[in-house]
Design a protein around this motif. Structure first.
Motif, PDB file in Angstrom:
ATOM      1  N   ALA A  25     -16.276 -30.303 -33.193  1.00  0.00           N
ATOM      2  CA  ALA A  25     -17.321 -31.301 -33.472  1.00  0.00           C
ATOM      3  C   ALA A  25     -18.208 -30.863 -34.631  1.00  0.00           C
ATOM      4  O   ALA A  25     -18.606 -31.670 -35.486  1.00  0.00           O
ATOM      5  CB  ALA A  25     -18.156 -31.544 -32.218  1.00  0.00           C
ATOM      6  N   GLY A  26     -18.527 -29.558 -34.647  1.00  0.00           N
ATOM      7  CA  GLY A  26     -19.350 -29.053 -35.752  1.00  0.00           C
ATOM      8  C   GLY A  26     -18.656 -29.214 -37.096  1.00  0.00           C
ATOM      9  O   GLY A  26     -19.286 -29.561 -38.100  1.00  0.00           O
ATOM     10  N   TYR A  27     -17.349 -28.932 -37.081  1.00  0.00           N
ATOM     11  CA  TYR A  27     -16.590 -29.072 -38.330  1.00  0.00           C
ATOM     12  C   TYR A  27     -16.581 -30.526 -38.804  1.00  0.00           C
ATOM     13  O   TYR A  27     -16.797 -30.821 -39.992  1.00  0.00           O
ATOM     14  CB  TYR A  27     -15.168 -28.566 -38.124  1.00  0.00           C
ATOM     15  CG  TYR A  27     -14.276 -28.782 -39.314  1.00  0.00           C
ATOM     16  CD1 TYR A  27     -14.334 -27.931 -40.420  1.00  0.00           C
ATOM     17  CD2 TYR A  27     -13.365 -29.839 -39.330  1.00  0.00           C
ATOM     18  CE1 TYR A  27     -13.519 -28.131 -41.514  1.00  0.00           C
ATOM     19  CE2 TYR A  27     -12.544 -30.052 -40.422  1.00  0.00           C
ATOM     20  CZ  TYR A  27     -12.623 -29.194 -41.519  1.00  0.00           C
ATOM     21  OH  TYR A  27     -11.803 -29.411 -42.599  1.00  0.00           O
ATOM     22  N   LEU A  28     -16.313 -31.422 -37.859  1.00  0.00           N
ATOM     23  CA  LEU A  28     -16.283 -32.847 -38.232  1.00  0.00           C
ATOM     24  C   LEU A  28     -17.650 -33.331 -38.709  1.00  0.00           C
ATOM     25  O   LEU A  28     -17.760 -34.089 -39.681  1.00  0.00           O
ATOM     26  CB  LEU A  28     -15.818 -33.678 -37.018  1.00  0.00           C
ATOM     27  CG  LEU A  28     -14.355 -33.486 -36.592  1.00  0.00           C
ATOM     28  CD1 LEU A  28     -14.071 -34.298 -35.333  1.00  0.00           C
ATOM     29  CD2 LEU A  28     -13.409 -33.890 -37.723  1.00  0.00           C
ATOM     30  N   ALA A  29     -18.713 -32.874 -38.002  1.00  0.00           N
ATOM     31  CA  ALA A  29     -20.062 -33.265 -38.425  1.00  0.00           C
ATOM     32  C   ALA A  29     -20.372 -32.716 -39.806  1.00  0.00           C
ATOM     33  O   ALA A  29     -20.983 -33.396 -40.649  1.00  0.00           O
ATOM     34  CB  ALA A  29     -21.079 -32.763 -37.394  1.00  0.00           C
ATOM     35  N   GLY A  30     -19.969 -31.459 -40.046  1.00  0.00           N
ATOM     36  CA  GLY A  30     -20.207 -30.882 -41.372  1.00  0.00           C
ATOM     37  C   GLY A  30     -19.485 -31.640 -42.461  1.00  0.00           C
ATOM     38  O   GLY A  30     -20.042 -31.890 -43.548  1.00  0.00           O
ATOM     39  N   GLN A  31     -18.208 -32.006 -42.166  1.00  0.00           N
ATOM     40  CA  GLN A  31     -17.461 -32.778 -43.162  1.00  0.00           C
ATOM     41  C   GLN A  31     -18.088 -34.139 -43.419  1.00  0.00           C
ATOM     42  O   GLN A  31     -18.137 -34.622 -44.550  1.00  0.00           O
ATOM     43  CB  GLN A  31     -16.008 -32.953 -42.681  1.00  0.00           C
ATOM     44  CG  GLN A  31     -15.204 -31.670 -42.678  1.00  0.00           C
ATOM     45  CD  GLN A  31     -15.066 -31.097 -44.087  1.00  0.00           C
ATOM     46  OE1 GLN A  31     -14.784 -31.814 -45.045  1.00  0.00           O
ATOM     47  NE2 GLN A  31     -15.276 -29.790 -44.200  1.00  0.00           N
ATOM     48  N   TYR A  32     -18.610 -34.750 -42.349  1.00  0.00           N
ATOM     49  CA  TYR A  32     -19.255 -36.058 -42.498  1.00  0.00           C
ATOM     50  C   TYR A  32     -20.523 -35.945 -43.359  1.00  0.00           C
ATOM     51  O   TYR A  32     -20.759 -36.758 -44.257  1.00  0.00           O
ATOM     52  CB  TYR A  32     -19.601 -36.602 -41.113  1.00  0.00           C
ATOM     53  CG  TYR A  32     -20.348 -37.908 -41.151  1.00  0.00           C
ATOM     54  CD1 TYR A  32     -19.681 -39.115 -41.360  1.00  0.00           C
ATOM     55  CD2 TYR A  32     -21.732 -37.933 -40.975  1.00  0.00           C
ATOM     56  CE1 TYR A  32     -20.360 -40.304 -41.395  1.00  0.00           C
ATOM     57  CE2 TYR A  32     -22.424 -39.128 -41.022  1.00  0.00           C
ATOM     58  CZ  TYR A  32     -21.743 -40.319 -41.230  1.00  0.00           C
ATOM     59  OH  TYR A  32     -22.438 -41.493 -41.271  1.00  0.00           O
ATOM     60  N   VAL A  33     -21.332 -34.907 -43.061  1.00  0.00           N
ATOM     61  CA  VAL A  33     -22.562 -34.705 -43.832  1.00  0.00           C
ATOM     62  C   VAL A  33     -22.242 -34.415 -45.290  1.00  0.00           C
ATOM     63  O   VAL A  33     -22.871 -34.961 -46.205  1.00  0.00           O
ATOM     64  CB  VAL A  33     -23.398 -33.562 -43.213  1.00  0.00           C
ATOM     65  CG1 VAL A  33     -24.555 -33.203 -44.138  1.00  0.00           C
ATOM     66  CG2 VAL A  33     -23.919 -33.970 -41.841  1.00  0.00           C
ATOM     67  N   LEU A  34     -21.244 -33.535 -45.504  1.00  0.00           N
ATOM     68  CA  LEU A  34     -20.865 -33.227 -46.888  1.00  0.00           C
ATOM     69  C   LEU A  34     -20.381 -34.483 -47.615  1.00  0.00           C
ATOM     70  O   LEU A  34     -20.676 -34.697 -48.799  1.00  0.00           O
ATOM     71  CB  LEU A  34     -19.777 -32.153 -46.899  1.00  0.00           C
ATOM     72  CG  LEU A  34     -20.215 -30.739 -46.500  1.00  0.00           C
ATOM     73  CD1 LEU A  34     -19.003 -29.797 -46.466  1.00  0.00           C
ATOM     74  CD2 LEU A  34     -21.255 -30.204 -47.493  1.00  0.00           C
ATOM     75  N   GLY A  35     -19.624 -35.318 -46.898  1.00  0.00           N
ATOM     76  CA  GLY A  35     -19.155 -36.560 -47.504  1.00  0.00           C
ATOM     77  C   GLY A  35     -20.301 -37.483 -47.882  1.00  0.00           C
ATOM     78  O   GLY A  35     -20.310 -38.088 -48.958  1.00  0.00           O
ATOM     79  N   LYS A  36     -21.279 -37.592 -46.957  1.00  0.00           N
ATOM     80  CA  LYS A  36     -22.431 -38.444 -47.239  1.00  0.00           C
ATOM     81  C   LYS A  36     -23.262 -37.902 -48.391  1.00  0.00           C
ATOM     82  O   LYS A  36     -23.759 -38.661 -49.238  1.00  0.00           O
ATOM     83  CB  LYS A  36     -23.308 -38.560 -45.985  1.00  0.00           C
ATOM     84  CG  LYS A  36     -22.715 -39.440 -44.896  1.00  0.00           C
ATOM     85  CD  LYS A  36     -22.589 -40.875 -45.386  1.00  0.00           C
ATOM     86  CE  LYS A  36     -22.044 -41.797 -44.321  1.00  0.00           C
ATOM     87  NZ  LYS A  36     -21.903 -43.175 -44.804  1.00  0.00           N
ATOM     88  N   VAL A  37     -23.451 -36.590 -48.447  1.00  0.00           N
ATOM     89  CA  VAL A  37     -24.204 -35.982 -49.547  1.00  0.00           C
ATOM     90  C   VAL A  37     -23.502 -36.224 -50.873  1.00  0.00           C
ATOM     91  O   VAL A  37     -24.110 -36.592 -51.881  1.00  0.00           O
ATOM     92  CB  VAL A  37     -24.403 -34.472 -49.302  1.00  0.00           C
ATOM     93  CG1 VAL A  37     -24.963 -33.799 -50.548  1.00  0.00           C
ATOM     94  CG2 VAL A  37     -25.323 -34.243 -48.108  1.00  0.00           C
ATOM     95  N   SER A  38     -22.167 -36.024 -50.870  1.00  0.00           N
ATOM     96  CA  SER A  38     -21.398 -36.266 -52.089  1.00  0.00           C
ATOM     97  C   SER A  38     -21.472 -37.730 -52.496  1.00  0.00           C
ATOM     98  O   SER A  38     -21.614 -38.063 -53.682  1.00  0.00           O
ATOM     99  CB  SER A  38     -19.940 -35.855 -51.856  1.00  0.00           C
ATOM    100  OG  SER A  38     -19.154 -36.162 -52.995  1.00  0.00           O
ATOM    101  N   GLU A  39     -21.431 -38.608 -51.496  1.00  0.00           N
ATOM    102  CA  GLU A  39     -21.516 -40.047 -51.774  1.00  0.00           C
ATOM    103  C   GLU A  39     -22.879 -40.411 -52.350  1.00  0.00           C
ATOM    104  O   GLU A  39     -22.997 -41.195 -53.291  1.00  0.00           O
ATOM    105  CB  GLU A  39     -21.277 -40.803 -50.464  1.00  0.00           C
ATOM    106  CG  GLU A  39     -20.922 -42.264 -50.648  1.00  0.00           C
ATOM    107  CD  GLU A  39     -20.608 -42.913 -49.309  1.00  0.00           C
ATOM    108  OE1 GLU A  39     -21.286 -43.889 -48.949  1.00  0.00           O
ATOM    109  OE2 GLU A  39     -19.693 -42.401 -48.623  1.00  0.00           O
ATOM    110  N   ALA A  40     -23.935 -39.813 -51.780  1.00  0.00           N
ATOM    111  CA  ALA A  40     -25.289 -40.081 -52.276  1.00  0.00           C
ATOM    112  C   ALA A  40     -25.465 -39.567 -53.702  1.00  0.00           C
ATOM    113  O   ALA A  40     -26.079 -40.229 -54.547  1.00  0.00           O
ATOM    114  CB  ALA A  40     -26.317 -39.437 -51.348  1.00  0.00           C
TER     115      ALA A  40
END
Length: 521
Positions: A25-40
């Motif tokens: 779950a931590g890995y998936l959450a980290g990937q999601y956050v990184l994706g959102k940061v990159s998107e922003a």
């Protein structure tokens, strides 16, 4: 040992399962956050590029406005110089002087000591000095078309009722005017011509800003739509479509529509400026009519009289200025549009005049001109232009008051510039010379003074970036179904609204622009 290890794993398998779940779950959450940061980051980068592109386009548009004004201003100047032939009046005064000298028996008679009057030699000599001063400062600007035929010259702009009556007798030999009439006519004409050119320059500047910024807004949206529209690899042939719902036409890439729209400035250059002459001349005649050209007045009184003229032309109160109608001077009425197109070399076909795109441009331009914001900006531009004429040019050239600086501050403390006096005739010569400077198409100091007014750029920014919804191909239709080019256009509108001083409505946006300008002051 192996059995003990197995039993240990069996006893802790629940903990391992929970730990693996937490790590996953931590890995998936980290990937999601990184994706959102990159998107922003990507979105911010795109917005920054879009804003910079919009600002660059806007600044280039303002430079185009300046060059356009300088290119077409000489046309209005030519028409105003023809309508108010000050140099012909100067030629008539020179003829009077030559005839008087020819009648003189000797030089001693010119300097007789008789009591002063308009006709006696001492006053005649004073007139001669004033004429020489006027001629020396303005003779290099004599308009060629105005000295070609002195006897048949027009007397437009005269403040004298007698001059107007004489000019009405078409085909008959003109009655010879007296020196007093000629000096009065020169006084009214010189001042009226300079003031009319200031009004024309200010109005032309504003009209050009409105026209080019409206077209600039449309062209910007056209580029956004072009980028937002997916290009099919299959279709290599584009069929021409001139319908009003065509995207290129709707967003301002219709070259013919743009040409027709810009050609409407012909009205101000050829008709509006002539109507302005009549309005300004009536005000100048009322204020300056009783002033003697040989009289000495202070710069302060000249400034007060200039302000009185402006009050009669623009309005004496805020409410009168707000309700003053400038539209008839800037754009033709709808029944005159075909005539303007013909005169400017355009085709006046019914399809061109009834174009939805062209009609929308004209209507929005009319609304902007009739808005209180237009009057507010125009007043600021005229303040700057008249100040440059009176407080700078007339002050230095006629009253010999040095420009304010650290080196002259002490001198101005000893000699108050407001006490300086100069003959009206000397100021008339400066008015004549400055009229040509106001209407020049190169190195125009007055245009530079006008464009230094910050309200002008704020006004242009609001025109450029507000009312984006008017540019949609189906204005007023439901925006919820917008896809493809429409959605790209809406994104551009939102980007522009955050980039420049904007809002949905023009007046609301202008109020914000004024608030920002007041905060900077």
């Amino acid at each position: 040992m192996i059995s003990s290890t197995r039993s240990w794993f069996r006893r802790n398998r629940t903990n391992f399962a929970i730990g693996a779940g937490v790590l996953g779950a931590g890995y998936l959450a980290g990937q999601y956050v990184l994706g959102k940061v990159s998107e922003a980051r990507q979105r911010m980068s795109e917005e920054r590029i879009a804003k910079e592109n919009l600002r660059r386009r806007f600044e280039q548009n303002q430079e185009d406005c300046t060059f356009t004004v300088l290119a077409i201003l000489p046309t209005a100047t030519e028409n105003i110089l023809d309508a108010v032939p000050v140099e012909q009046i100067l030629e008539e005064l020179q003829k009077h002087k030559a005839e008087r000298l020819a009648r003189s028996v000797g030089p001693s008679e010119v300097f007789s000591s008789a009591p002063p009057s308009v006709a006696d030699p001492s006053v005649a000599d004073d007139d001669a000095k004033s004429l020489t001063s006027y001629q020396s400062q303005s003779e290099s600007y004599v308009h060629a078309s105005q000295i070609a035929d002195g006897e048949n010259a027009s007397t437009t702009g005269s403040g004298s009722a007698e001059v107007a009556a004489e000019g009405a007798a078409s085909g008959e030999k003109k009655t010879k005017k007296s020196k007093a009439q000629l000096w009065n006519e020169m006084k009214i004409s010189s001042i009226s011509r300079a003031f009319t050119l200031l009004y024309t320059l200010s109005l032309l500047t504003l009209l050009t800003r409105i026209q080019l910024n409206l077209l600039g807004r449309r062209n910007y949206l056209a580029s956004v739509v072009s980028l937002a529209t997916p290009h099919s690899q299959e279709s290599k042939i584009n069929l021409e479509n001139h319908d009003d719902d065509n995207f290129d036409h709707a967003y301002g890439n219709d070259f013919e529509t743009n040409r027709r729209y810009l050609s409407l400035s012909w009205w101000l250059l050829h008709r509006g400026c002539i109507e302005l002459i009549q309005k300004v001349t009536a005000a100048v005649n009322e204020v300056f009519g009783s002033l003697n050209p040989r009289e000495e007045i202070t710069l302060e009184r000249l400034s007060e009289m200039t302000l009185e003229v402006r009050k009669k032309v623009e309005g004496a109160t805020e409410e009168q200025r707000r309700t003053c109608k400038w539209l008839p001077y800037l754009l033709p009425s709808q029944d005159q549009e075909a005539y303007v197109l013909r005169e400017s070399g355009m085709s006046d076909s019914a399809s061109g005049l009834t174009s939805t795109s062209l009609r929308r441009l004209i209507d929005e331009t009319s609304d902007l001109i009739d808005s209180p914001s237009f009057t507010h900006v125009l007043t600021r531009l005229l303040d700057s232009a008249f100040s440059h004429l009176i407080d700078t040019k007339i002050s230095q050239l006629s009253y010999k008051i040095p420009p304010t600086s650290a080196s002259t501050a002490r001198v101005q403390e000893i000699v108050n510039p407001s006490d300086a006096k100069a003959k009206v005739a000397n100021s008339l010569a400066v008015f004549c010379r400055q009229a040509h400077a106001i209407g020049t198409g190169a190195n125009n100091e007055y245009l530079a003074a006008i464009e230094s007014v910050r309200d002008l750029e704020a006004f242009a920014a609001v025109v450029y970036s507000s009312n984006f919804e008017y540019e949609t191909p189906e204005a007023g239709a439901s925006a919820n179904t917008a896809t493809g080019p429409e959605s790209g256009m809406q994104s551009a509108a939102e980007s522009a609204r955050t980039s420049l001083v904007t809002d949905v409505g023009f007046e609301s946006a202008w109020g914000k622009a004024l608030a920002k300008e007041d905060g900077k002051a």
